[in-house]
Scaffold this active site. Structure first.
Site, PDB file in Angstrom:
ATOM      1  N   GLY A  71       0.835  -1.169  -0.058  1.00  0.00           N
ATOM      2  CA  GLY A  71       0.042  -0.076  -0.022  1.00  0.00           C
ATOM      3  C   GLY A  71       0.827   1.101  -0.024  1.00  0.00           C
ATOM      4  O   GLY A  71       1.990   1.114   0.437  1.00  0.00           O
TER       5      GLY A  71
ATOM      6  N   ARG B 155      15.050   6.063  10.905  1.00  0.00           N
ATOM      7  CA  ARG B 155      14.609   7.402  11.745  1.00  0.00           C
ATOM      8  C   ARG B 155      14.682   7.353  13.120  1.00  0.00           C
ATOM      9  O   ARG B 155      15.368   6.060  13.706  1.00  0.00           O
ATOM     10  CB  ARG B 155      12.611   7.161  11.704  1.00  0.00           C
ATOM     11  CG  ARG B 155      12.493   7.194  10.260  1.00  0.00           C
ATOM     12  CD  ARG B 155      10.991   7.165   9.983  1.00  0.00           C
ATOM     13  NE  ARG B 155      10.734   6.804   8.402  1.00  0.00           N
ATOM     14  CZ  ARG B 155       9.844   6.039   7.929  1.00  0.00           C
ATOM     15  NH1 ARG B 155       9.075   5.440   8.672  1.00  0.00           N
ATOM     16  NH2 ARG B 155       9.472   6.257   6.733  1.00  0.00           N
TER      17      ARG B 155
ATOM     18  N   VAL C 283      -0.181   4.719   4.424  1.00  0.00           N
ATOM     19  CA  VAL C 283      -1.554   4.364   4.383  1.00  0.00           C
ATOM     20  C   VAL C 283      -2.039   3.755   5.813  1.00  0.00           C
ATOM     21  O   VAL C 283      -3.135   3.549   6.180  1.00  0.00           O
ATOM     22  CB  VAL C 283      -1.859   3.492   3.317  1.00  0.00           C
ATOM     23  CG1 VAL C 283      -1.120   1.857   3.597  1.00  0.00           C
ATOM     24  CG2 VAL C 283      -3.319   3.315   3.183  1.00  0.00           C
TER      25      VAL C 283
ATOM     26  N   ARG D   3       2.755  11.987  10.519  1.00  0.00           N
ATOM     27  CA  ARG D   3       3.655  11.180  11.325  1.00  0.00           C
ATOM     28  C   ARG D   3       5.189  11.928  11.402  1.00  0.00           C
ATOM     29  O   ARG D   3       5.703  11.550  12.548  1.00  0.00           O
ATOM     30  CB  ARG D   3       3.936   9.953  10.219  1.00  0.00           C
ATOM     31  CG  ARG D   3       4.924   8.807  10.791  1.00  0.00           C
ATOM     32  CD  ARG D   3       4.783   7.641   9.730  1.00  0.00           C
ATOM     33  NE  ARG D   3       5.647   8.031   8.642  1.00  0.00           N
ATOM     34  CZ  ARG D   3       5.714   6.996   7.446  1.00  0.00           C
ATOM     35  NH1 ARG D   3       5.035   5.847   7.748  1.00  0.00           N
ATOM     36  NH2 ARG D   3       6.486   7.254   6.502  1.00  0.00           N
TER      37      ARG D   3
ATOM     38  N   ARG E 224       6.669  10.892  -2.042  1.00  0.00           N
ATOM     39  CA  ARG E 224       6.003   9.476  -1.550  1.00  0.00           C
ATOM     40  C   ARG E 224       4.568   9.742  -2.213  1.00  0.00           C
ATOM     41  O   ARG E 224       4.147   8.694  -2.481  1.00  0.00           O
ATOM     42  CB  ARG E 224       6.125   9.277   0.013  1.00  0.00           C
ATOM     43  CG  ARG E 224       7.241   8.831   0.239  1.00  0.00           C
ATOM     44  CD  ARG E 224       7.383   8.717   1.827  1.00  0.00           C
ATOM     45  NE  ARG E 224       8.919   7.812   1.975  1.00  0.00           N
ATOM     46  CZ  ARG E 224       9.093   6.946   2.719  1.00  0.00           C
ATOM     47  NH1 ARG E 224       8.212   6.440   3.439  1.00  0.00           N
ATOM     48  NH2 ARG E 224      10.389   6.788   2.978  1.00  0.00           N
TER      49      ARG E 224
HETATM   50  N1  LIG Z   1      -6.891   4.726   9.850  1.00  0.00           N
HETATM   51  C1  LIG Z   1      -5.993   5.584  10.165  1.00  0.00           C
HETATM   52  N2  LIG Z   1      -6.516   6.630  10.471  1.00  0.00           N
HETATM   53  C2  LIG Z   1      -5.673   7.527  10.962  1.00  0.00           C
HETATM   54  N3  LIG Z   1      -4.534   7.646  11.245  1.00  0.00           N
HETATM   55  C3  LIG Z   1      -3.849   6.424  10.770  1.00  0.00           C
HETATM   56  C4  LIG Z   1      -4.792   5.408  10.373  1.00  0.00           C
HETATM   57  N4  LIG Z   1      -3.953   4.252  10.141  1.00  0.00           N
HETATM   58  C5  LIG Z   1      -2.563   4.735  10.505  1.00  0.00           C
HETATM   59  N5  LIG Z   1      -2.585   5.853  10.862  1.00  0.00           N
HETATM   60  C6  LIG Z   1      -1.570   6.896  11.174  1.00  0.00           C
HETATM   61  O1  LIG Z   1      -0.988   7.184   9.745  1.00  0.00           O
HETATM   62  C7  LIG Z   1       0.530   7.431   9.991  1.00  0.00           C
HETATM   63  C8  LIG Z   1       1.206   6.468   8.663  1.00  0.00           C
HETATM   64  O2  LIG Z   1       0.984   5.116   9.236  1.00  0.00           O
HETATM   65  P1  LIG Z   1       2.012   4.052   9.182  1.00  0.00           P
HETATM   66  O3  LIG Z   1       3.289   4.372   9.589  1.00  0.00           O
HETATM   67  O4  LIG Z   1       1.759   2.687   9.726  1.00  0.00           O
HETATM   68  O5  LIG Z   1       2.065   3.847   7.553  1.00  0.00           O
HETATM   69  P2  LIG Z   1       2.688   2.735   6.597  1.00  0.00           P
HETATM   70  O6  LIG Z   1       1.876   2.521   5.475  1.00  0.00           O
HETATM   71  O7  LIG Z   1       3.434   1.738   7.243  1.00  0.00           O
HETATM   72  O8  LIG Z   1       3.914   3.738   5.843  1.00  0.00           O
HETATM   73  P3  LIG Z   1       5.226   3.484   5.172  1.00  0.00           P
HETATM   74  O9  LIG Z   1       5.140   2.732   4.030  1.00  0.00           O
HETATM   75  O10 LIG Z   1       5.772   4.619   4.843  1.00  0.00           O
HETATM   76  O11 LIG Z   1       6.116   2.724   6.317  1.00  0.00           O
HETATM   77  C9  LIG Z   1       1.144   7.375  11.187  1.00  0.00           C
HETATM   78  O12 LIG Z   1       1.144   8.203  11.910  1.00  0.00           O
HETATM   79  C10 LIG Z   1      -0.211   6.199  11.736  1.00  0.00           C
HETATM   80  O13 LIG Z   1      -0.408   6.481  13.347  1.00  0.00           O
HETATM   81  N1  LIG Z   2      10.093  -4.044  -2.206  1.00  0.00           N
HETATM   82  C1  LIG Z   2      10.119  -3.784  -0.958  1.00  0.00           C
HETATM   83  N2  LIG Z   2       9.690  -2.847  -0.466  1.00  0.00           N
HETATM   84  C2  LIG Z   2       9.594  -2.433   1.144  1.00  0.00           C
HETATM   85  C3  LIG Z   2      10.354  -3.343   1.820  1.00  0.00           C
HETATM   86  N3  LIG Z   2      10.434  -2.969   2.848  1.00  0.00           N
HETATM   87  C4  LIG Z   2       9.596  -1.905   3.126  1.00  0.00           C
HETATM   88  N4  LIG Z   2       9.185  -1.600   1.783  1.00  0.00           N
HETATM   89  C5  LIG Z   2       8.577  -0.579   1.326  1.00  0.00           C
HETATM   90  O1  LIG Z   2       8.999   0.771   1.306  1.00  0.00           O
HETATM   91  C6  LIG Z   2       8.303   1.697   1.583  1.00  0.00           C
HETATM   92  C7  LIG Z   2       8.747   2.703   2.114  1.00  0.00           C
HETATM   93  O2  LIG Z   2       9.011   2.382   3.696  1.00  0.00           O
HETATM   94  P1  LIG Z   2       9.527   3.273   4.757  1.00  0.00           P
HETATM   95  O3  LIG Z   2       9.692   2.370   6.048  1.00  0.00           O
HETATM   96  O4  LIG Z   2      10.845   4.059   4.448  1.00  0.00           O
HETATM   97  O5  LIG Z   2       8.294   4.324   5.183  1.00  0.00           O
HETATM   98  C8  LIG Z   2       6.949   1.069   2.110  1.00  0.00           C
HETATM   99  O6  LIG Z   2       5.921   1.066   0.974  1.00  0.00           O
HETATM  100  C9  LIG Z   2       7.209  -0.403   2.130  1.00  0.00           C
HETATM  101  O7  LIG Z   2       6.066  -1.076   2.075  1.00  0.00           O
HETATM  102  C10 LIG Z   2      11.095  -4.374   1.089  1.00  0.00           C
HETATM  103  O8  LIG Z   2      11.675  -5.364   1.717  1.00  0.00           O
HETATM  104  N5  LIG Z   2      10.836  -4.786  -0.242  1.00  0.00           N
END
Ligand SMILES: Nc1ncnc2c1ncn2[C@@H]1O[C@H](COP(=O)(O)OP(=O)(O)OP(=O)(O)O)[C@@H](O)[C@H]1O
Ligand SMILES: Nc1nc2c(ncn2[C@@H]2O[C@H](COP(=O)(O)O)[C@@H](O)[C@H]2O)c(=O)[nH]1
Length: 389
Positions: free
Chosen positions: A144, A177, A148, A270, A281
């Site tokens: 995703g 981070r 998200v 975030r 992004r």
């Molecule tokens: N349903 C929601 N409603 C509001 N805020 C949310 C929701 N889900 C997640 N968040 C918040 O949105 C932010 C982004 O979430 P998260 O870090 O889990 O995203 P991610 O998809 O893992 O991002 P990345 O791919 O960059 O690692 C966080 O601050 C989280 O607390």
């Molecule tokens: N193809 C891959 N994508 C990855 C992997 N680990 C994380 N991710 C994706 O990167 C982005 C950004 O992550 P962030 O931690 O810098 O916010 C996010 O969409 C992850 O799903 C991997 O091993 N392979």
């Protein structure tokens, strides 16, 4: 050579050259199997590392020995092995005198994964896959756009079901981070090191995401599966596409934001990226959402609007209802005897204890429900003690 059942073909003779002109004697603990014109000798030490089991190939036609690239984390050297050729280019390797959570291994010499990797790396390849008892479920790939809420949802799952799910820790070349810990959130690594490891076949998938290199090592998936947990991969769409094309049989879930505006708000709130990175992004998010919805990679698309609702839907997709056992299913520990014979009867392998002593164990290894395989582990192993007399 190690003790081998009568139907093993062993053409090692009195010592052999290893392809580099060095004469090497078969070690006492080595075991060999014959597949077509080749003998696979399993045993000894791999590349001087006492923690890895070596594999050598003897080609009858050329009379040459070679050392293939060995992918995956294999069994540690032990007192001896039994080996049986199975169908689909796999060799079952049973560790003697071992506990059941570390006794059943598969050396893939011509599986789909091995053929793919051989083509990709342009060299001879074999791969280890450990046999995991019970009905361990398929790995889960979650993708995703950035922000998200993938990480948030995964953290909720791991918190509620700590012994059911395990996270595949990815490698990345991006900087940590402030709250991120090495080997917990990511294996933070250097680009040249990661590129070399990719070339050596250590990665299941990798992709350049938002300007940095990310990837899932085969070992990261194996570590989770070996602990008896269901592996979760948080990877981008390019990575998911590679996994889909690989032989890793997984469930693919795509998480969508309710709107681009909400996605932007979450990324900003975030507070982990600079304005420039947020813009990058968000630009990538549009293409990712389009690909996520239309590529046919993902079997499930969930909207993360209300977090609790999305989490409930995720659990639904994973077949977890409120009565699910939180700690998984316990399996009885069975120790494999040091001296044994192995007999193959279709999908069942009979392991019968031999040697001195009065009480002899008989163990049935049922392979009729196995699934998965390298990269990662071979699930669905059924091991039962039928007699101890
Ligand atoms: N349903 C929601 N409603 C509001 N805020 C949310 C929701 N889900 C997640 N968040 C918040 O949105 C932010 C982004 O979430 P998260 O870090 O889990 O995203 P991610 O998809 O893992 O991002 P990345 O791919 O960059 O690692 C966080 O601050 C989280 O607390
Ligand atoms: N193809 C891959 N994508 C990855 C992997 N680990 C994380 N991710 C994706 O990167 C982005 C950004 O992550 P962030 O931690 O810098 O916010 C996010 O969409 C992850 O799903 C991997 O091993 N392979």
């Amino acid at each position: 050579m190690g003790e081998a059942p009568a139907f093993f073909v062993d053409h090692l003779g009195n010592g052999h050259t290893n392809g580099f002109g060095v004469k090497s004697e078969p070690k006492k603990r080595d075991t060999s199997v014959q597949i077509g014109d080749r003998s696979y000798v399993i045993g000894g030490i791999h590349e001087g590392n006492p923690l890895f089991l070596g594999v050598q190939i003897h080609d009858k036609i050329t009379n040459k020995w070679s050392s293939p690239t060995v992918l995956g984390t294999g069994p540690k050297p032990c007192k001896g092995y039994s080996a049986i050729v199975l169908k689909n280019g796999r060799v079952l390797v049973i560790k003697k005198d071992s506990a059941s959570d570390d006794s059943i291994w598969f050396l893939e010499v011509d599986s789909l994964f091995v053929r793919e990797q051989r083509k990709l790396l342009g060299k001879e390849v074999v791969a280890w896959s450990k046999g995991v008892r019970g009905n361990a479920e398929k790995p889960i790939v979650i993708s995703g756009p950035s922000g998200v809420g993938k990480g948030t949802l995964i953290a909720m799952l791991m918190k509620e079901f700590p012994s059911m799910f395990g996270f595949s820790v990815s490698h990345t070349t991006r900087a940590p981070r402030c709250m991120e810990k090495n080997s917990v959130h990511y294996h933070f690594t250097d680009k040249t090191v990661m590129e070399k490891e990719i070339k050596d076949g250590k990665f299941l998938e990798f992709a350049s995401v938002h300007g940095n290199l990310y990837g899932t090592s085969i070992e990261s998936v194996e570590v989770v599966t070996d602990s008896g947990k269901r592996c979760i991969l948080d990877i981008d769409v390019q990575g998911a596409r590679s996994v889909k094309a690989s032989s890793l049989d997984a469930i693919f879930i795509f998480i969508c934001p309710p709107s681009m505006k909400e996605l932007e708000d979450r990324l900003r709130a975030r507070g982990t990226e600079t304005e420039e990175q947020i813009q990058k992004r968000l630009r990538n998010a549009e293409a990712e959402i389009k690909a996520g919805k239309s590529s046919g990679i993902f079997g499930h698309i969930l909207y993360n609007d209300n977090l609790e609702e999305c989490y409930k839907n995720l659990k639904n997709v994973l077949g977890i209802d409120d009565d699910a056992p939180v700690n998984g299913v316990e399996v009885e520990g069975i120790n494999l005897p040091k001296e044994h014979t192995v007999t193959k009867m279709e999908d069942e392998i009979l392991i019968e204890e031999t040697g001195e002593g009065t009480k002899k164990k008989t163990i049935v290894l049922d392979l009729s429900s196995i699934n998965g395989g390298a990269p990662g582990r071979t699930r669905g192993i059924d091991l039962d003690m039928v007699k101890s007399s």
